[in-house]
Design a protein around this motif. Structure first.
Motif, short mmCIF file in Angstrom:
data_model
loop_
_atom_site.label_atom_id
_atom_site.label_comp_id
_atom_site.label_asym_id
_atom_site.label_seq_id
_atom_site.Cartn_x
_atom_site.Cartn_y
_atom_site.Cartn_z
N ALA A 193 0.82 -1.21 0.00
CA ALA A 193 0.00 0.00 0.00
C ALA A 193 0.86 1.26 0.00
N CYS A 194 2.15 1.08 -0.31
CA CYS A 194 3.08 2.21 -0.38
C CYS A 194 3.53 2.42 -1.82
N VAL A 195 3.82 3.68 -2.15
CA VAL A 195 4.35 4.04 -3.46
C VAL A 195 5.69 4.74 -3.25
N LYS A 196 6.73 4.21 -3.89
CA LYS A 196 8.06 4.86 -3.84
C LYS A 196 8.23 5.69 -5.10
N VAL A 197 8.56 6.98 -4.92
CA VAL A 197 8.70 7.92 -6.03
C VAL A 197 10.15 8.39 -6.08
N ASP A 198 10.79 8.23 -7.23
CA ASP A 198 12.23 8.51 -7.32
C ASP A 198 12.62 8.83 -8.76
N ASP A 199 13.70 9.59 -8.90
CA ASP A 199 14.18 9.94 -10.25
C ASP A 199 15.42 9.15 -10.65
N THR A 200 15.85 8.17 -9.82
CA THR A 200 17.07 7.42 -10.12
C THR A 200 16.80 5.93 -10.18
N VAL A 201 17.68 5.22 -10.89
CA VAL A 201 17.58 3.76 -10.97
C VAL A 201 17.71 3.10 -9.61
N PRO A 202 18.73 3.45 -8.78
CA PRO A 202 18.80 2.82 -7.46
C PRO A 202 17.56 3.07 -6.60
N GLY A 203 16.94 4.25 -6.77
CA GLY A 203 15.74 4.55 -6.00
C GLY A 203 14.55 3.72 -6.43
N ILE A 204 14.43 3.45 -7.73
CA ILE A 204 13.37 2.56 -8.21
C ILE A 204 13.64 1.13 -7.73
N GLU A 205 14.87 0.69 -7.82
CA GLU A 205 15.22 -0.66 -7.35
C GLU A 205 14.95 -0.80 -5.86
N GLU A 206 15.19 0.25 -5.10
CA GLU A 206 14.89 0.26 -3.67
C GLU A 206 13.42 -0.03 -3.42
N GLY A 207 12.56 0.70 -4.13
CA GLY A 207 11.12 0.50 -3.96
C GLY A 207 10.67 -0.89 -4.37
N ARG A 208 11.19 -1.40 -5.48
CA ARG A 208 10.82 -2.74 -5.92
C ARG A 208 11.24 -3.79 -4.90
N ARG A 209 12.45 -3.66 -4.40
CA ARG A 209 12.93 -4.64 -3.41
C ARG A 209 12.16 -4.56 -2.10
N ALA A 210 11.59 -3.39 -1.82
CA ALA A 210 10.78 -3.23 -0.61
C ALA A 210 9.35 -3.74 -0.81
N GLY A 211 9.00 -4.15 -2.04
CA GLY A 211 7.67 -4.67 -2.31
C GLY A 211 6.63 -3.61 -2.56
N MET A 212 7.07 -2.41 -2.96
CA MET A 212 6.17 -1.28 -3.14
C MET A 212 5.88 -1.03 -4.61
N TRP A 213 4.85 -0.23 -4.87
CA TRP A 213 4.67 0.36 -6.17
C TRP A 213 5.79 1.38 -6.39
N THR A 214 6.21 1.56 -7.64
CA THR A 214 7.26 2.52 -7.91
C THR A 214 6.86 3.42 -9.07
N VAL A 215 7.17 4.71 -8.90
CA VAL A 215 6.92 5.70 -9.94
C VAL A 215 8.22 6.44 -10.21
N GLY A 216 8.68 6.38 -11.46
CA GLY A 216 9.88 7.10 -11.86
C GLY A 216 9.55 8.49 -12.36
N LEU A 217 10.44 9.43 -12.10
CA LEU A 217 10.29 10.80 -12.57
C LEU A 217 11.41 11.09 -13.57
N SER A 218 11.03 11.53 -14.76
CA SER A 218 12.03 11.73 -15.82
C SER A 218 12.51 13.17 -15.90
N LEU A 219 11.65 14.08 -16.31
CA LEU A 219 12.07 15.43 -16.66
C LEU A 219 12.70 16.18 -15.49
N SER A 220 12.14 16.05 -14.30
CA SER A 220 12.61 16.85 -13.16
C SER A 220 13.90 16.32 -12.55
#
Length: 295
Positions: free
Chosen positions: A205-232
């Motif tokens: 029930a958590c969403v991890k929001v990050d602009d970096t690859v390690p940050g997305i991998e962090e959220g996936r490994r934690a079992g969360m939804w992940t949203v990547g940010l490109s332009l900002s």
């Protein structure tokens, strides 16, 4: 599920926060959103760390490019420096300059040079990214907790946080990149530390929001939804001034490359900035109500 959402703000020629925040949006059963800092909530383009890495290495006679400096972004700063020293061209420079390969003691030395420079500069990059303040207010009005974590060490965050808070960015919890014995990204530990402190009952029930690859991998490994940010964020790397002057063709090429990289890392959704998150969060909540989970 890997998706890219585009919104009016995603296709405009100048960065803005036009995405409407729907007060009627149903975010149940989401419980929390956990954000990165630079390039996500503050510091459009994630500029604060990048130039400092270049300057810190230059003080040892080693030339690194801005692109090289951005490569490991999202890791703790000590690990970031360690990874840079594994780069073939940087390692070759070090070998030539010092007659040997770099060691952990050398990482310590560069880190010691980097830290005061970063502390002195980080406050200059504390401005919220457009839409971030309104987004946090909206999440709280919806009853969601707001967590955060960063590759910045606590000493740097201690300089950044008061200025960000004065501008309206004050998450319920902040985890620094150097304060967990288990380590930082791409491991799940900082994201899960937020779960514990915020009292979240289900990581799904958590969403991890990050602009970096390690940050997305962090959220996936934690079992969360992940949203990547490109332009900002770090992967595109524009300052606001550079973005305003760039051609649409150049912007779209950079954004496409960033989106592809974040999707490859496992992002469930990719948007351009936090201004575009409300629609994504509503979609994730709808996915969950339909029985889908972040597997």
């Amino acid at each position: 599920m890997n998706a890219v959402l585009t919104t009016p703000s995603a296709t405009s020629s100048a960065f803005c926060a036009d995405a409407a925040i729907d007060s009627a949006a149903n975010l149940s059963p989401l419980q929390a959103v956990i954000f990165d800092w630079a390039g996500t909530l503050v510091d459009f383009g994630s500029l604060a760390p990048t130039q400092i890495f270049v300057e810190a290495f230059a003080s040892f006679g080693i030339h690194i490019t801005l692109a090289q400096a951005r490569g490991p972004m999202g890791l703790s700063k000590w690990e970031h420096i360690h990874q840079l020293l594994q780069d073939v061209s940087i390692a070759a420079q070090w070998q030539t300059a010092f007659g040997r390969a770099a060691t952990d003691a050398d990482v310590d030395a560069i880190y010691a040079r980097f830290m005061p420079m970063q502390i002195a500069k980080v406050g200059e990059f504390s401005a919220p990214i457009a839409g971030a303040v309104e987004l946090l207010q909206w999440l709280r009005a919806k009853g969601l907790k707001v967590g955060s974590c960063s590759g910045y060490p606590r000493e740097v965050l201690s300089r950044l946080l008061p200025q960000a808070a004065a501008a309206g960015i004050a998450p319920d919890h902040v985890v620094a990149g150097d304060e967990l014995s288990a380590g930082g990204r791409p491991g799940p530990f900082m994201a899960l530390a937020n779960v514990l402190v915020l009292g979240i009952g289900d990581v799904r029930a958590c969403v991890k929001v990050d602009d970096t690859v390690p940050g997305i991998e962090e959220g996936r490994r934690a079992g969360m939804w992940t949203v990547g940010l490109s332009l900002s964020g770090n992967e595109v790397g524009y300052s606001l001034e550079e973005f305003a002057q760039a051609s649409r063709q150049e912007v779209e090429a950079r954004v496409a490359a960033a989106e592809a990289k974040l999707r490859k890392a496992g992002a469930h959704y990719v948007v351009r900035s936090v201004a575009d998150l409300p629609d994504v969060l509503a979609q994730i909540a709808a996915d969950m109500r339909a029985g889908h989970m972040p597997g």
